[in-house]
Design a protein around this motif. Structure first.
Motif, short mmCIF file in Angstrom:
data_model
loop_
_atom_site.label_atom_id
_atom_site.label_comp_id
_atom_site.label_asym_id
_atom_site.label_seq_id
_atom_site.Cartn_x
_atom_site.Cartn_y
_atom_site.Cartn_z
N LEU A 1 0.83 -1.21 0.00
CA LEU A 1 0.00 0.00 0.00
C LEU A 1 0.86 1.25 0.00
N ASP A 2 1.97 1.19 0.74
CA ASP A 2 2.88 2.33 0.73
C ASP A 2 3.47 2.53 -0.66
N ALA A 3 3.71 1.43 -1.36
CA ALA A 3 4.25 1.53 -2.72
C ALA A 3 3.23 2.13 -3.67
N ALA A 4 1.94 1.89 -3.40
CA ALA A 4 0.88 2.39 -4.29
C ALA A 4 0.37 3.78 -3.91
N TRP A 5 0.62 4.20 -2.69
CA TRP A 5 0.07 5.45 -2.13
C TRP A 5 1.06 6.58 -2.40
N ASP A 6 0.87 7.27 -3.53
CA ASP A 6 1.84 8.27 -3.97
C ASP A 6 1.96 9.46 -3.03
N ASP A 7 0.84 9.93 -2.50
CA ASP A 7 0.86 11.12 -1.65
C ASP A 7 0.68 10.77 -0.17
#
Length: 608
Positions: free
Chosen positions: A144-150
């Motif tokens: 999720l951290d990899a997908a969560w840009d902001d």
């Protein structure tokens, strides 16, 4: 937020999983400290699903996903989470393990972040997946951290000293007590991860989690009363450094995992309910001798000293003035129309700010009109904001964080004339509240043994409420604090079997909720106190009520009250007036006197 946004986020997470060679992932509402309330950077489930509650889990597979919530959020989750993207699963009727077991295929790899889950949960789920031919995999990088840009960064705000004049015990004394506990148990070190335990032990406070005055940190406390505190260096001011002294070694928070490897051959106490799986794994790899013990700060933090109790009593009087002024304002303004839930919540905060000493709210105010009041943990926002209309009930559950105490109070008021059903249910809730407030019980009594006192009058009509009756409360700390709790013993609710000790603070908050119509809750905070009873053969305890604000008398069906219950309400209101009137203007005191007047006992005969 549109379902298209969450569909796109779900697709990005699935792409990140595929890139890591994973077939699924479990997403809790948690942080590295297993906190109930987490900082913005850790709101992964909210980002993925749109769910805004404080408890829940999501699971993602290649073609299916689900959200898991308890009975408090049954309605809310359907309002906030797109059912075409996520299955709704109620717990404890089902579980993440059961859902995954029914939906995984042999050979699939299901990921989890070992810094967000407990060790027992991980091992249990691992066994369940193995039985299905699948594998549970601890990830190094949360997908999720990899997908969560902001994704927000963890807070860099400095922590502050919590003065001993408010704490009642120095940080040195607290460390010495913990060191004595370690030595008695033949232990070298304890790992402390709970943010409120660290704040309490070191007498520091922070702003890293909304409404809970804690700072992001880990700690190792040793049998010689020294400690290692792992906290971002920019958060430690010169004043805090001087306060901590030379016996507390300060390290960067990022150095914590590596420091665990230095505990080879040490006997280390770890709390499996508060320390994440990654800590156990690191200690096992280092060759430490792990012993499971409850965090040694938990019980002494819950049993307040006289300084803390004096502070919280004072904070509750100031807070009560603000709530009473708000109730008066609502009585004047709400029947005129044009008021909504957000406007009412903002006005209540303004009254608290005018009273002085408010540092923050203790949680997001539950400002709930009409059918929204039937959602026990309702959270108002621009999309759910409802007008407060005549002929409805308005429920407001709110609290403040003050340097000398934490408050939490719920009041329910009628906008216009209440119906007979509203009055009956309100009075049944009030009778349960009084029964608990006046309870006498022997030392060693558990919260589960008292819970029925608050429910009995509702049960007599075949109705109930789906939340606990009482939770522990901190002093300028977490509004939900363990280990004590008053609730049904079933359902695996932590704390219900914890003996109540003099000095503990709990809520007394029975309620009733009619879906689609209204909600009722009456909440005061109480202190467990020793009782002196002539002829007693046991050490007895009871409750001292410390929350002061009028209870709506136009919702009381006097005929349902016994003489003793009516006497309690009159005595309570007399004390409300005595404590709050000095802090109010002459006009406000006039309203308060009317709101706290004795019950009209001529309207109907009191129950036998």
């Amino acid at each position: 937020m549109s379902s298209a946004i969450h569909a796109e986020r779900l697709a990005r997470v699935r792409a990140a999983l595929k890139a890591q060679g994973l077939d699924g992932f479990v997403v809790p509402i948690s942080d590295e400290h297993m906190s109930e309330y987490v900082g913005d950077y850790a709101q992964r489930m909210a980002w993925l699903t749109g769910f805004g509650g404080s408890a829940g889990t999501a699971a993602v597979l290649p073609t299916k996903a689900a959200v898991f919530v308890d009975g408090r959020y049954t309605v809310q989750v359907r309002d906030q989470v797109d059912g075409s993207l996520f299955d709704y699963v109620g717990v404890p009727q089902s579980s993440v393990a059961e859902w995954l077991g029914a939906n995984v295929a042999a050979g699939q790899k299901i990921g989890f972040d070992p810094w967000l889950h407990g060790i027992d949960w991980a091992r249990s789920l691992g066994r369940a997946l193995t039985a299905k031919g699948a594998t549970l995999v601890a990830v190094d990088i949360n997908p999720l951290d990899a997908a969560w840009d902001d994704q927000p960064a963890p807070s860099a705000a400095p922590v502050a000293v919590h003065d001993v004049a408010l704490a009642g015990q120095s940080a040195v004394e607290k460390r010495e007590v913990i060191a004595d506990w370690l030595n008695v148990n033949g232990l070298d070190t304890t790992v402390m991860t709970a943010l409120d335990s660290i704040a309490w032990t070191f007498n520091i406070r922070g702003t890293d989690v909304s409404h809970t005055p804690v700072g992001l940190a880990f700690a190792l406390l040793h049998s010689d009363a020294t400690a290692d505190l792992f906290i971002a260096p920019e958060k430690v001011t010169d004043a805090v450094r001087a306060h901590l002294g030379n016996s507390v070694r300060i390290h960067d928070r990022g150095a914590f995992e590596a420091a665990l490897s230095d505990l080879k051959d040490k006997k280390v106490a770890v709390d499996p309910d508060r320390a994440v799986a990654a800590i156990f794994t690191a200690l096992e790899a280092a060759g430490a001798k792990i012993e499971r013990h409850r965090d040694p700060a938990v019980l002494p933090k819950a049993i307040k000293n006289e300084t803390e109790l004096g502070g919280t009593r004072a904070a509750h009087v100031r807070d009560g003035v603000a709530v009473a002024r708000f109730l008066q304002w609502m009585e004047d303004v709400a029947p005129q129309g044009g008021l909504d839930e957000l406007g009412a919540a903002a006005k209540l905060r303004a009254f608290r700010e005018e009273g002085g000493g408010l540092v923050d709210l203790s949680f997001d105010t539950i400002s709930a009109a009409g059918p929204n009041g039937a959602l026990p943990h309702y959270k108002v926002d621009e999309t759910t904001n409802r007008a407060i209309e005549t002929g409805t009930l308005y429920l407001v559950d709110s609290g403040g964080q003050y340097a000398d105490g934490t408050t939490d109070i719920t009041r329910t008021i009628a906008i216009g004339a209440p119906t007979a059903e509203m009055r009956r249910r309100f009075t049944q809730v009030l009778k349960g509240h009084i029964a608990l407030a006046t309870a006498r019980f022997p030392k060693g009594t558990r919260g589960s043994q008292l819970d029925i006192l608050a429910r009995q009058y509702l049960w007599a009509d075949g109705v109930d409420y789906a939340h606990g009756t009482g939770h522990g409360v901190g002093t300028y700390l977490a509004v939900h604090e363990g280990p004590q709790r008053i609730a049904k013993p079933a359902g695996g609710q932590a704390g219900t079997e914890e003996p109540l000790h003099a000095g503990m603070i709990l809520s007394n908050e029975p309620g009733y909720y009619k879906a689609g119509a209204f909600g009722i809750r009456i909440e005061n905070l109480v202190i467990v106190v020793p009782l002196s009873i002539d002829g007693a053969e046991e050490d007895m305890l009871g409750f001292e009520t410390i929350t002061f604000a009028p209870i709506a008398q136009n919702l009381v069906e006097t005929a349902l009250l016994s003489s003793a219950e009516a006497d309690w309400l009159d005595a309570y209101h007399a004390e409300v007036f005595e404590k709050l009137a000095p802090g109010m203007s002459a006009d406000d005191r006039g309203w308060l006197a009317a709101a706290c007047a004795p019950l009209d006992r001529t309207a109907a005969a009191l129950a036998a």
